[in-house]
Design an enzyme around this catalytic site. Structure first.
Site, mmCIF file in Angstrom:
data_model
loop_
_atom_site.group_PDB
_atom_site.id
_atom_site.type_symbol
_atom_site.label_atom_id
_atom_site.label_comp_id
_atom_site.label_asym_id
_atom_site.label_seq_id
_atom_site.Cartn_x
_atom_site.Cartn_y
_atom_site.Cartn_z
ATOM 1 N N GLU A 279 0.870 -1.451 0.140
ATOM 2 C CA GLU A 279 -0.094 0.111 -0.019
ATOM 3 C C GLU A 279 0.961 1.279 0.157
ATOM 4 O O GLU A 279 0.611 2.232 0.666
ATOM 5 C CB GLU A 279 -0.980 -0.055 1.320
ATOM 6 C CG GLU A 279 -2.120 -1.189 1.195
ATOM 7 C CD GLU A 279 -2.789 -1.114 2.234
ATOM 8 O OE1 GLU A 279 -3.863 -1.399 2.075
ATOM 9 O OE2 GLU A 279 -2.401 -0.694 3.568
ATOM 10 N N CYS A 377 -11.192 0.688 6.841
ATOM 11 C CA CYS A 377 -10.917 2.068 7.306
ATOM 12 C C CYS A 377 -11.518 2.891 6.481
ATOM 13 O O CYS A 377 -11.862 4.049 6.737
ATOM 14 C CB CYS A 377 -9.251 2.390 7.103
ATOM 15 S SG CYS A 377 -8.820 1.486 5.391
HETATM 16 ZN ZN LIG Z 1 -8.836 3.035 3.711
#
Ligand SMILES: [Zn+2]
Length: 634
Positions: A279, A377
């Site tokens: 990420e 998230c």
């Molecule tokens: Zn996220």
């Protein structure tokens, strides 16, 4: 002041939710959707997944090690939205807090044994931000008490160690709690967390220390790198510490890191992050459209950072980037019905997604928004950001107000009460009407793409004539206002105002071709289309023609077309394109340079483009933002 970021000093002061009220319009509608639909949706899924039950002591515990933070993000959203469920959810959280302030449903009994991956301080960060939101919208209550006890616990436990958290977030939260309470130790704790990072402060991990920004002290970093959300959350905390401690060197370091990141590591949508494996950002110019990660949370973090830098410096470039990211990332992350979300936001999707069957999707699923993720998230992050969105619209300084984002609503500050009316981003006219007699400077941001923008000023019908306007000449009663050209940056009108006076900003909204820098290897030879703040894309749903063989004829300018879908106010575009004949060649490499449609094999066609933020709302689709540039007609 009801505001997520309230620096004690800076070039501009933020105006909060008490000063800016949005009316129906592009953002007002989304704020309403968030309050009425998205917040409840998130709550429902966290009950369903057992993440709230973790606080009720139900075992086995469910969700990832950081799932507590999702409840806190939702609590923050509820605080900004004035949601009636907040006290009851806050009470559930409060009951899980231990006597010394410790609070974590995953690591209780096993505290701080994995700072690299445990996310304990990260979770406190979100809890503290929720507490600050509650403090600023309501005042002290159970939630603010829990947050302050947690912050005090963190200060006692970590003030004199060399440790920190693998996921930054606590830094900006502690500074904000310092701003909200005046308690110095929260700022000092945040400062120490910032300074000890990179010494290093954490143990080695297989992604390497750059993953969590522990490879080099933040003052020495040249660019944002590693995990994108971590890097950007850290940078927010660094700006906050720099502003509150008057550390110009630290602030300059983040400004330089931001400059280079924008120049070399940012997608045209404002998205950040190119690698799925960790990420992370990737290297300079590593911006592949199909493998773009561009997590929704990274874009929210980027908005939070650019806003902080705008407040600190007053530089319109930061607001420009916020606008790009708001329209092309935040608006993309949420479906039009408010109940499903993108996690990754690539700029090219080659295969339509399988629709989820009401089950939790893996975070990396692309091509179709999901109602929930195993790592969820992004949904709560969207919920809290939309709930506080009015706080990003305008700022103030000693001379007046600055309007950075155009959406219908009212702004009240000092001697100014203003009403903004606009069809932006579909049309480029912005009218700011003065609601009550007053004085002060009114500045409107002119985006960097808006070459040829004009500003005019008209007095109320019974007005006696406005005094000295910079940027726009005074217009007497009954005279038609003269429009003067204004350059990108801020257009300024000032003087005495009478109720009914108006300022009118006209931004040119002709669609425009946008080409990538040649150093972005993955985009060489391609083009996209922008109109106003919006990036456009080609989308293919169901039986619609495939996108793989298309190329754009950049010799014919793109044109507006009214959207023909029911209930859809969006402006769509048409471009001249060529559809190359599919190659029979079994080897995709050849002796001549490939010029799509230029060697006689193509058919001319017209291609419809939709705003990128609207793609994927008609079911599983393929999509591309960047199209090859067609060669010369044969
Ligand atoms: Zn996220």
């Amino acid at each position: 002041m009801a505001n997520p970021v309230l620096p004690s000093t800076g070039v501009l002061s933020p105006l909060g939710l008490d000063a800016v009220r949005l009316a129906p319009g592009f953002w007002g509608d989304r704020v309403t959707l968030d309050r009425e639909v998205t917040i409840a949706h998130c709550r429902e899924w966290m009950e369903r997944e057992g993440w709230i039950d973790n606080f009720r002591g139900r075992r086995p515990r469910r969700g990832r090690e950081f799932s507590d933070s999702e409840i806190y993000k939702l609590l923050e959203g509820m605080a900004w939205a004035g949601h009636p469920d907040l006290p009851e959810l806050a009470e559930t959280v409060a009951r899980a807090q231990e006597g010394d302030g410790y609070l974590n449903t995953r690591w209780s009994g096993n505290r701080y044994t994995d700072l690299e991956w445990g996310h304990e301080l990260y979770c406190y960060g979100h809890l503290i931000q929720a507490g600050v939101a509650r403090l600023r919208t309501h005042g002290e209550d159970r939630l603010t008490e829990v947050a302050i006890r947690a912050a005090d616990h963190v200060c006692r436990r970590f003030m004199d160690t060399t440790e920190t958290c693998g996921h930054p977030e606590i830094e900006m939260a502690l500074v904000e709690l310092y701003r909200a309470t005046g308690t110095d130790r929260y700022l000092e704790m945040a400062r120490r967390f910032v300074e000890r990072r990179g010494l290093p402060a954490l143990g080695p991990i297989h992604f390497g220390r750059a993953y969590f920004q522990d490879d080099v002290p933040v003052r020495q970093a040249k660019v944002f790198g590693g995990h994108a959300v971590r890097a950007l959350y850290l940078a927010c905390g660094v700006v906050d510490v720099a502003v509150e401690t008057g550390d110009q060197e630290l602030l300059k370091a983040v400004e330089a890191q931001w400059e280079r990141t924008i120049a070399r590591r940012t997608h045209v949508t404002g998205g950040m992050g190119s690698r799925h494996a960790d990420e992370s950002f990737g290297e300079d110019y590593e911006l592949p459209p199909d493998r773009a990660y561009a997590e929704t949370c990274a874009s929210i973090a980027s908005i939070m950072l650019a806003h902080r830098l705008l407040l600190a410096t007053g530089d319109a470039r930061y607001a420009d980037m916020t606008e790009r990211t708001l329209y092309n990332m935040l608006a993309t992350g949420l479906a039009l019905d408010g109940k499903s979300f993108f996690y990754a936001n690539p700029l090219h999707v080659r295969v339509p997604a399988e629709p989820p069957q009401g089950v939790v999707s893996h975070a990396e699923q692309v091509g179709l928004r999901s109602p929930w993720f195993d790592v969820s998230c992004c949904p709560n992050n969207i919920a809290r950001t939309l709930a506080s969105l009015p706080a990003y619209v305008a700022t103030a300084d000693a001379g007046g107000v600055q309007i950075h984002h155009f959406t219908p609503g009212e702004i009240r500050h000092g001697g100014l009460a203003l009403q903004m009316e606009t069809g932006y981003p579909w049309s480029g006219g912005v009218t700011v009407r003065v609601l009550a007699d007053g004085r002060g400077r009114i500045s409107l941001r002119v985006p960097s793409w808006a070459t040829g923008a004009t500003l005019s000023r008209a007095c109320a019908p019974d007005g006696s004539g406005a005094s000295g306007a910079a940027g726009a000449p005074p217009a007497g009663a009954g005279r038609s206002p003269a429009a003067v050209p204004v350059a990108p940056g801020y257009a300024v009108a000032e003087g005495e105002w009478r109720a009914g006076d108006e300022i009118r900003l006209e931004l040119p909204m002709a669609p425009r071709w946008t080409f990538p820098d040649r150093r972005v290897d993955a985009l060489r030879g391609t083009v996209t289309v922008e109109r106003g703040p919006l990036v456009y894309c080609a989308e293919s749903v169901g039986d619609e023609p495939p996108l793989a063989d298309l190329a754009a004829r950049v010799t014919t300018p793109p044109a507006d077309v009214p959207a023909d879908r029911p209930g859809d106010e969006a402006v769509e575009l048409e471009i001249a394109a060529v559809r190359a004949a599919p190659d029979a060649n079994g080897w995709p490499y050849r002796a001549e340079q490939d010029r799509p449609g230029g060697t006689g094999g193509g058919t001319d066609t017209v291609l419809r483009l939709v705003p990128y933020h609207r793609w994927g709302n008609r079911g599983p689709a393929t999509m591309r933002v960047w199209l090859p540039v067609a060669g010369e007609r044969p």
